[in-house]
Design a protein around this motif. Structure first.
Motif, short mmCIF file in Angstrom:
data_model
loop_
_atom_site.label_atom_id
_atom_site.label_comp_id
_atom_site.label_asym_id
_atom_site.label_seq_id
_atom_site.Cartn_x
_atom_site.Cartn_y
_atom_site.Cartn_z
N UNK A 354 -11.18 -0.68 2.93
CA UNK A 354 -10.40 0.55 3.02
C UNK A 354 -9.09 0.45 2.26
N UNK A 355 -8.39 -0.67 2.40
CA UNK A 355 -7.14 -0.84 1.65
C UNK A 355 -7.39 -0.90 0.15
N UNK A 356 -8.53 -1.45 -0.25
CA UNK A 356 -8.88 -1.43 -1.67
C UNK A 356 -9.08 0.00 -2.16
N UNK A 357 -9.79 0.82 -1.38
CA UNK A 357 -10.01 2.22 -1.76
C UNK A 357 -8.70 2.99 -1.79
N UNK A 358 -7.82 2.69 -0.86
CA UNK A 358 -6.51 3.35 -0.83
C UNK A 358 -5.72 3.03 -2.09
N UNK A 359 -5.73 1.76 -2.50
CA UNK A 359 -4.96 1.36 -3.67
C UNK A 359 -5.60 1.77 -4.98
N UNK A 360 -6.92 1.71 -5.06
CA UNK A 360 -7.61 2.02 -6.31
C UNK A 360 -7.67 3.51 -6.59
N UNK A 361 -7.98 4.30 -5.56
CA UNK A 361 -8.28 5.71 -5.76
C UNK A 361 -7.32 6.65 -5.02
N UNK A 362 -6.34 6.09 -4.31
CA UNK A 362 -5.34 6.92 -3.65
C UNK A 362 -5.87 7.70 -2.46
N UNK A 363 -6.93 7.24 -1.82
CA UNK A 363 -7.49 7.95 -0.68
C UNK A 363 -6.55 7.82 0.52
N UNK A 364 -6.31 8.94 1.18
CA UNK A 364 -5.41 8.97 2.34
C UNK A 364 -5.93 8.06 3.45
N UNK A 369 -9.95 6.23 7.67
CA UNK A 369 -10.25 5.78 9.03
C UNK A 369 -11.07 6.80 9.82
N UNK A 370 -11.13 8.05 9.37
CA UNK A 370 -11.90 9.07 10.08
C UNK A 370 -13.24 9.36 9.42
N UNK A 371 -13.26 9.38 8.07
CA UNK A 371 -14.43 9.85 7.35
C UNK A 371 -15.20 8.70 6.70
N UNK A 372 -14.51 7.92 5.91
CA UNK A 372 -15.19 6.86 5.16
C UNK A 372 -15.63 5.74 6.09
N UNK A 373 -14.72 5.30 6.96
CA UNK A 373 -15.02 4.25 7.93
C UNK A 373 -14.66 4.76 9.33
N UNK A 374 -15.51 5.54 9.95
CA UNK A 374 -15.17 6.16 11.24
C UNK A 374 -14.79 5.10 12.28
N UNK A 375 -13.65 5.35 12.94
CA UNK A 375 -13.21 4.47 14.01
C UNK A 375 -12.48 3.23 13.57
N UNK A 376 -12.18 3.10 12.27
CA UNK A 376 -11.52 1.91 11.76
C UNK A 376 -10.02 1.94 12.04
N UNK A 377 -9.49 0.83 12.52
CA UNK A 377 -8.05 0.60 12.58
C UNK A 377 -7.68 -0.22 11.34
N UNK A 378 -7.05 0.41 10.35
CA UNK A 378 -6.80 -0.27 9.10
C UNK A 378 -5.76 -1.38 9.23
N UNK A 379 -4.80 -1.22 10.13
CA UNK A 379 -3.76 -2.22 10.27
C UNK A 379 -2.85 -2.25 9.05
N UNK A 380 -2.18 -3.38 8.84
CA UNK A 380 -1.25 -3.50 7.74
C UNK A 380 -1.99 -3.85 6.45
N UNK A 381 -1.36 -3.55 5.34
CA UNK A 381 -1.93 -3.82 4.03
C UNK A 381 -2.05 -5.33 3.84
#
Length: 386
Positions: A354-364, A369-381
């Motif tokens: 998820x953090x890779x997707x956030x950094x590579x593609x700017x996904x919110x 945490x809701x759509x791509x990985x439902x129920x995920x707690x991303x935590x800190x980078x």
């Protein structure tokens, strides 16, 4: 006059029955970054691939295994050593283009089934086994939230796409270990039909080129890993931005010293083939190699390991902040193990993705945490990307 789109559809249906070894899927999107996800099927032993030899309990749990630099492993941090099967990737580590996330797992627990574990990994769900109908993968859900995504015309040969990219968002698939058999007259007809069609002309030419190569040539190269990753590189260097593929052979119940070496060498060759084929695009590429679960902390009576929980993820590419091991270390004392048998996972492997997707593609982060990985707690980078 044969309708060209009906011809393509009929051909694709006929090809669906052809055998294949490794499926591959691609997607195009308006981004300059590239992402490659490699599913390591069979449950890779992270404790052997990334050996925490600085923990004295590792030698206690695995007295018959070759462990650490003294036994030929490649020292990385003074605490961790890399399995010699990945020796060819040592220059990437030194260049900051290779790293490992330790003590990770999916939310899957207890069952330790390869099939269920791989489904959970590719679906990106929070632990339940996806229903047999209506399953989709986390990469496909990613495509659904990115603007301007287009599927590229390609060939799905042998079976359906990987669950990782299955879903409503457009994408395409291709597999190198199959052959499009056609007579010379049919090849001429295909060329004629698509000659004036700018949409299908280049794809038809690509199909004919692949048909001419055939699987026999690839078999002559060995196991086809270079063809698999080489084709991925050729597409990613052009208009594709995401590739997903899988490598099997990681189930090491017996004689792990022998069983683990071949798949590690295949993975190393694949990553280097990708790097060489991408050229300057490698600097904007992230490779995530993930497996369904780890293996037991102690070896078994046949000098192998059984299905476990915590394991490791391998990351490579010019876009990562490599040359390091991410994540904390839980320890291997009996009290520190999960169920007194497995490496305790400290972080969900989905968080790294998820953090890779956030950094590579700017996904919110909320969408992740809701759509791509439902129920995920991303935590800190975790600092995966450079």
């Amino acid at each position: 006059m044969l309708d060209r789109r009906r011809f393509l559809t009929t051909g694709a249906c006929s090809l669906a029955a052809a055998p294949l070894v490794s499926p591959m899927a691609f997607a195009s999107l308006p981004s300059d970054h590239r992402l490659v996800v490699v599913i390591l099927r069979g449950a890779m032993d992270g404790l052997d691939v990334l050996q925490p030899y600085g923990d004295p309990d590792l030698a206690r749990l695995r007295p018959e295994f070759a462990i650490g630099p003294a036994a030929g492993a490649l020292d990385l941090t003074g605490f961790h050593a890399m399995h010699p099967g990945l020796e060819d990737l040592l220059p990437l580590w030194r260049a900051g283009e290779l790293g490992f996330a330790q003590a990770v797992s999916t939310p899957y627990r207890d069952g330790r089934s390869h099939f269920d574990g791989q489904d959970i990994l590719e679906a990106g769900t929070a632990g339940e086994v996806p229903p047999m109908i209506g399953r989709d993968g986390w990469l496909n859900r990613l495509l659904g939230v990115l603007p301007g995504v287009e599927g590229r015309t390609a060939f799905a040969i042998g079976r359906e796409d990987m669950l990782l990219l299955r879903g409503a968002a457009p994408h395409a698939a291709w597999a190198p270990d199959a052959r499009l058999e056609m007579a010379a007259a049919t090849r001429d007809l295909l060329t004629h039909i698509y000659h004036d069609d700018p949409l299908f002309r280049d794809r038809a030419a690509e199909a004919l080129r692949l048909s001419a190569q055939g699987p026999s040539a690839k078999r002559g190269q060995g196991d086809g890993v270079e063809a698999l990753f080489g084709f991925a590189a050729s597409q990613l260097a052009a208009d594709s931005r995401i590739a997903a593929l899988s490598l099997a052979g990681w189930d090491t119940h017996r004689r792990q010293d022998r069983a683990l070496l071949p798949p590690l060498r295949r993975l190393a060759r694949g990553i280097l083939t990708l790097r060489d084929g991408l050229g300057p695009v490698w600097a904007r590429t992230t490779v995530l190699a993930m497996t369904e679960f780890g293996r037991t902390a102690a070896h078994n009576g046949t000098r192998g390991t059984d299905h476990g929980t915590g394991g490791a993820m391998i990351a490579a590419g010019g876009a990562i902040a490599g040359g390091q091991v991410w994540g904390g270390w839980p320890g291997l004392a009996e009290a520190d193990l999960l169920d007194r048998r497995d490496l305790m996972p400290l972080r969900d492997v989905r968080a790294y993705a998820a953090w890779a997707l956030h950094g590579l593609f700017g996904v919110d982060r909320g969408v992740l945490s809701r759509v791509v990985f439902p129920g995920l707690e991303m935590g800190t980078d975790p600092g995966l990307l450079a």
